[in-house]
Design a protein around this motif. Structure first.
Motif, short mmCIF file in Angstrom:
data_model
loop_
_atom_site.label_atom_id
_atom_site.label_comp_id
_atom_site.label_asym_id
_atom_site.label_seq_id
_atom_site.Cartn_x
_atom_site.Cartn_y
_atom_site.Cartn_z
N SER A 1 54.17 24.78 -82.30
CA SER A 1 52.98 24.94 -81.48
C SER A 1 52.90 23.82 -80.46
O SER A 1 53.54 22.77 -80.61
CB SER A 1 51.73 24.94 -82.37
OG SER A 1 51.55 23.65 -82.95
N PRO A 2 52.12 23.99 -79.38
CA PRO A 2 52.03 22.95 -78.36
C PRO A 2 51.60 21.59 -78.92
O PRO A 2 52.06 20.56 -78.45
CB PRO A 2 50.99 23.50 -77.39
CG PRO A 2 51.09 24.97 -77.53
CD PRO A 2 51.39 25.21 -78.98
N GLY A 3 50.73 21.60 -79.93
CA GLY A 3 50.29 20.34 -80.51
C GLY A 3 51.28 19.70 -81.45
O GLY A 3 51.15 18.53 -81.82
N LEU B 1 47.70 16.69 -70.55
CA LEU B 1 48.44 16.97 -71.78
C LEU B 1 48.79 18.45 -71.87
O LEU B 1 49.92 18.81 -72.23
CB LEU B 1 47.60 16.55 -72.99
CG LEU B 1 48.24 16.84 -74.36
CD1 LEU B 1 49.44 15.93 -74.59
CD2 LEU B 1 47.23 16.68 -75.48
N LEU B 2 47.84 19.31 -71.52
CA LEU B 2 48.12 20.75 -71.53
C LEU B 2 49.27 21.09 -70.59
O LEU B 2 50.15 21.88 -70.92
CB LEU B 2 46.87 21.53 -71.12
CG LEU B 2 45.69 21.52 -72.11
CD1 LEU B 2 44.46 22.14 -71.46
CD2 LEU B 2 46.05 22.26 -73.39
N GLN B 3 49.27 20.48 -69.42
CA GLN B 3 50.35 20.72 -68.46
C GLN B 3 51.69 20.25 -69.00
O GLN B 3 52.71 20.93 -68.84
CB GLN B 3 50.02 20.03 -67.14
CG GLN B 3 48.82 20.62 -66.42
CD GLN B 3 48.42 19.82 -65.19
OE1 GLN B 3 48.88 18.69 -64.99
NE2 GLN B 3 47.56 20.39 -64.36
N PHE C 1 45.62 15.79 -78.20
CA PHE C 1 46.12 17.02 -78.79
C PHE C 1 45.57 18.20 -77.99
O PHE C 1 44.43 18.14 -77.50
CB PHE C 1 45.71 17.15 -80.26
CG PHE C 1 46.42 16.21 -81.18
CD1 PHE C 1 47.62 16.57 -81.77
CD2 PHE C 1 45.91 14.95 -81.44
CE1 PHE C 1 48.30 15.70 -82.62
CE2 PHE C 1 46.57 14.07 -82.27
CZ PHE C 1 47.77 14.45 -82.86
N PRO C 2 46.33 19.28 -77.85
CA PRO C 2 45.89 20.41 -77.00
C PRO C 2 44.87 21.30 -77.70
O PRO C 2 45.09 22.50 -77.87
CB PRO C 2 47.21 21.15 -76.73
CG PRO C 2 48.04 20.88 -77.92
CD PRO C 2 47.71 19.49 -78.37
N TYR C 3 43.75 20.70 -78.10
CA TYR C 3 42.68 21.44 -78.76
C TYR C 3 41.40 21.31 -77.94
O TYR C 3 41.13 20.25 -77.34
CB TYR C 3 42.43 20.91 -80.17
CG TYR C 3 43.65 20.91 -81.06
CD1 TYR C 3 44.54 21.98 -81.05
CD2 TYR C 3 43.90 19.84 -81.91
CE1 TYR C 3 45.66 21.98 -81.87
CE2 TYR C 3 45.02 19.83 -82.74
CZ TYR C 3 45.89 20.90 -82.70
OH TYR C 3 47.00 20.89 -83.50
N PRO C 4 40.55 22.35 -77.91
CA PRO C 4 39.29 22.24 -77.18
C PRO C 4 38.36 21.21 -77.82
O PRO C 4 38.35 21.04 -79.04
CB PRO C 4 38.71 23.66 -77.26
CG PRO C 4 39.35 24.26 -78.47
CD PRO C 4 40.72 23.67 -78.53
N LEU D 1 43.30 16.08 -86.80
CA LEU D 1 44.45 15.94 -85.90
C LEU D 1 45.78 15.93 -86.63
O LEU D 1 46.82 16.14 -86.02
CB LEU D 1 44.30 14.66 -85.08
CG LEU D 1 43.05 14.60 -84.19
CD1 LEU D 1 43.05 13.34 -83.36
CD2 LEU D 1 42.95 15.83 -83.30
N SER D 2 45.77 15.70 -87.93
CA SER D 2 47.03 15.71 -88.68
C SER D 2 47.46 17.11 -89.07
O SER D 2 48.64 17.37 -89.29
CB SER D 2 46.91 14.84 -89.93
OG SER D 2 45.95 15.38 -90.81
#
Length: 698
Positions: free
Chosen positions: A39-41, A576-578, A615-618, A659-660
């Protein structure tokens, strides 16, 4: 991120090299299997494991792939115009593959194993196995893994049979007869399986020559794949029948699915046909009938492949099928020594017609298929009462066929129209696309040159210090050569282009019949694509029969540009998303209304989502707080490192993640109830109000 690190390898030996020492071997990777998804994260990972065979599966057919005949134009041996059939055959190579079989899929979150799927298979039990390590899938078992304890949650068992023929040896093929879900607890009632029935046409042996132009079985009594073609007044080839056959094309097709509930579905087929009513290889659906239980028919779906004026709607490239190719072979005379036969001294040219076993022109054209239909009608009816239930008409784009590429527009749905049983239009959806090329990739391949000769030796000379190559005959003197090499066949380097293509849905119109007003309502959506960073619509304009338009603009992570300044947390979240290639994460949505002529613009809503910088989270959601529409609004952007948005946005929601692991821990609306989540742990408490009636609470 997808990784393909499991590689299947193939060894290929040309037919004429078998038995030679040393034989020519071509070793190459023939397939790359998916091995990992991240996943992205980086917190969620799917791993795929495979069995790798040490033995090789041998694939070989003794069917000749081509035959050549020569027509002597001028020569001493034969009178001009003599047709001489040469016994020139090209056989397919021997292919040896080291196979991969899926073994296990596991899912990890935060480096902790959460669940896994076992694909239980075995060797040595397939009656149709092609090599010693061929595997048979027996079960699929799905496990949860909580607190490092694996627990079976689902299990599926497979039951097999074999397609076979009583008259042709070595014809068995594996067949799935039933799929059954087995209770994981081992004690619950076992539901009946899904069972499958197939077409019973006797199957041929694997290396059958009874194939039509597209490779489907046609039950022809061929001993060769090479057909006979007519060039001028002369016939060339080995008389293979390559025309399609319904019974052969239907061989082994699924005809019935029986469900655990007792109902079942049947399928019937017919040959593909093009717009000229010419049969094309393979089959298309003719009818699907659903039965609620044994012999109780419920609904029938019958398919018709015709244009609205009655002719066929199928388009294929059958007219491009080409088996024959004409080449030449030139015999150069050699030095005539005393007593040499006259033919050796002669110089002549043979015209050679080669007939192949497969078309020289590619036959795939519409999303990988060899045929496309521009119009398909689905008729629905209640078979029990013989009452029609209306129809749905599908219209598709079918672009011109290309030999080495496909047009991205072929197969797109242009229009879907739904009618009731009286023929009244109830709903019509129309799609409009634009198609563009982004460039091209030049590709090269090598094939035998169409003009060959008897100068099969290449002499390397050095002329003024520069290498120079010269074609010579076998008996030419080679004393001036610094190196020689023998080439039996001259090769030609050919090229073509494969185009980068993309398409965009630019407008979608829906026409609905309103029974209350006995009129049609028309709603239109127009899509605008204003960014080169992604392929998503940046504006959607919705119009109706009224004098009002609703426009929704969207801004994604890939649309923001950071240049200078110290970035704040929201800017770092976008960056980070980019960096994770999540350019399609939606950051801002704005909605406004205006009149059809563009006047009276007023914003009615909007929302912004910010993301964590690490991290790529909202992280937070902001909503436009207005009591009535407003005429202007500031579009969010990045200025001097700061994420800037309209001042009327108010925070309305927030998220907290572990986050882990990537699991959501909390979410809340502003000034509202906080929702918390506890993962991978179940706590049960038992409260007793009396000795007789317990109160169970989770």
């Amino acid at each position: 991120m997808y990784e393909f690190n499991e590689v299947e390898t193939t060894r290929m030996v040309p037919d004429d090299e078998v038995g030679n020492i040393p034989a020519i071997h071509y070793n190459f990777p023939s397939s790359w299997f998916l091995s990992k998804i991240t996943s992205p994260g980086g917190n969620e990972v799917i791993n795929l494991e495979y069995y790798s065979t040490t033995a090789e599966e041998e694939i070989y057919s003794n069917l000749h792939q081509s035959v050549s005949v020569s027509y002597t134009q001028l020569g001493y041996q034969y009178p001009p115009g003599t047709l001489v059939t040469t016994d020139h055959r090209i056989n397919p190579p021997y292919v040896f593959i080291k196979r991969k079989f899926l073994k296990k899929i596991s899912f990890k979150r935060g480096n902790q194993l959460v669940m896994f799927i076992d694909f239980v298979s075995a060797t040595g039990i397939r009656e149709d196995e092609n090599f010693s390590e061929d595997r048979l899938l027996q079960q699929i078992k799905i496990y949860s893994n909580i607190n490092a304890t694996a627990r079976l949650v689902k299990q599926y068992n497979f039951t097999y049979g074999y397609f076979s023929s009583a008259t042709v040896p070595y014809t068995k093929r594996l067949r799935l007869d039933a799929l059954q879900e087995v209770p994981a607890d081992g004690s619950s009632i076992i539901k009946p399986p899904y069972s499958f029935e197939y077409n019973t046409t006797a199957i041929p042996q694997i290396s059958t020559a009874a194939l039509d132009h597209w490779g489907f079985y046609n039950r022809a009594g061929n001993t060769s794949l090479v057909p006979t073609i007519l060039i001028g007044s002369n016939s060339f080839g080995w008389n293979a029948n390559r025309e399609p056959d319904l019974s052969g094309s239907s061989c082994t097709l699924l005809e019935k699915i029986k469900y655990p509930t007792g109902g079942y579905t049947t399928f019937s087929y017919e040959l593909h046909k093009d717009e000229n009513n010419i049969a094309i290889g393979g089959v298309r659906l003719k009818e699907i009938i659903d039965y609620s239980f044994e012999n109780k028919k419920a609904v029938s779906k019958r398919y018709e492949y015709k244009k609205d004026y009655g002719t066929g709607s199928g388009k294929s490239n059958k007219s491009n099928i080409q088996y024959g190719e004409v080449s030449t072979w030139h015999h150069f005379h050699v030095l005539c020594l005393p007593g040499a036969p006259p033919a050796q001294c002669d110089e002549y040219t043979n015209t050679i017609t080669t007939v192949s076993a497969s078309s020289l022109f590619g036959l795939g054209a519409v999303q990988g298929s060899h045929i496309g239909y521009s119009r398909v009608t689905e008729y629905r009816s209640n078979v029990e009462t013989a009452q029609p239930m209306g129809k749905t008409v599908y219209e598709y784009e079918v672009k011109p066929f290309m030999e080495h590429d496909e047009d991205i527009g072929s197969g797109d749905l242009i229009r879907r129209s739904v009618y009731d049983n009286t023929g009244k239009l109830l709903n019509e959806l129309t799609n409009n696309y634009t198609y563009s090329n982004t460039g091209s990739i030049n590709t090269m391949w090598v094939k035998a040159h169409l003009n060959q000769d008897s100068k099969t030796y290449y002499c390397k000379k050095i002329v003024n210090g520069v290498p120079y190559f010269e074609a010579r005959r076998e008996n030419d003197k080679m004393t001036d050569c610094v190196d020689t090499r023998h080439y039996y066949t001259k090769q030609a380097l050919l090229s073509t282009s494969i185009y980068g293509q993309y398409k965009q849905l630019v407008q979608q119109t829906e026409k609905k019949y309103d029974q209350l007003s006995s009129s049609y309502q028309i709603n239109t959506k127009k899509y605008t694509y204003g960014s080169a960073a992604h392929t998503y619509a940046t504006a959607i304009e919705q119009g109706s029969s009224s004098n009002d338009l609703v426009i929704t603009t969207r801004k994604y992570a890939g649309d923001y540009v950071y240049t200078t300044g110290t970035p704040d947390a929201s800017t770092n979240g976008i960056r980070l998303l980019q960096s994770k290639n999540v350019a399609d994460a939606l950051i801002e949505t704005r909605q406004y209304r205006k009149n059809i002529d563009g006047t009276n613009l007023r914003y009615i809503g909007g929302s912004v989502t910010t993301f964590l910088p690490t991290f790529p989270y909202p992280e937070k959601i902001f909503t436009l707080a207005i009591d009535e529409p407003v005429g202007t609004m500031t579009e969010s952007n990045i200025s001097n490192g700061m994420f800037v948005k309209d001042s009327r946005y108010m925070e309305t929601g927030a998220f907290v993640f572990n986050l882990s692991t990537g699991n959501i821990v909390e979410q809340s609306k502003t000034n509202d109830v906080l929702s918390s989540y506890l993962w991978e742990r179940c706590i049960r408490q038992l409260y007793f109000r009396s000795h007789r009636k317990p109160d169970l609470r989770l």
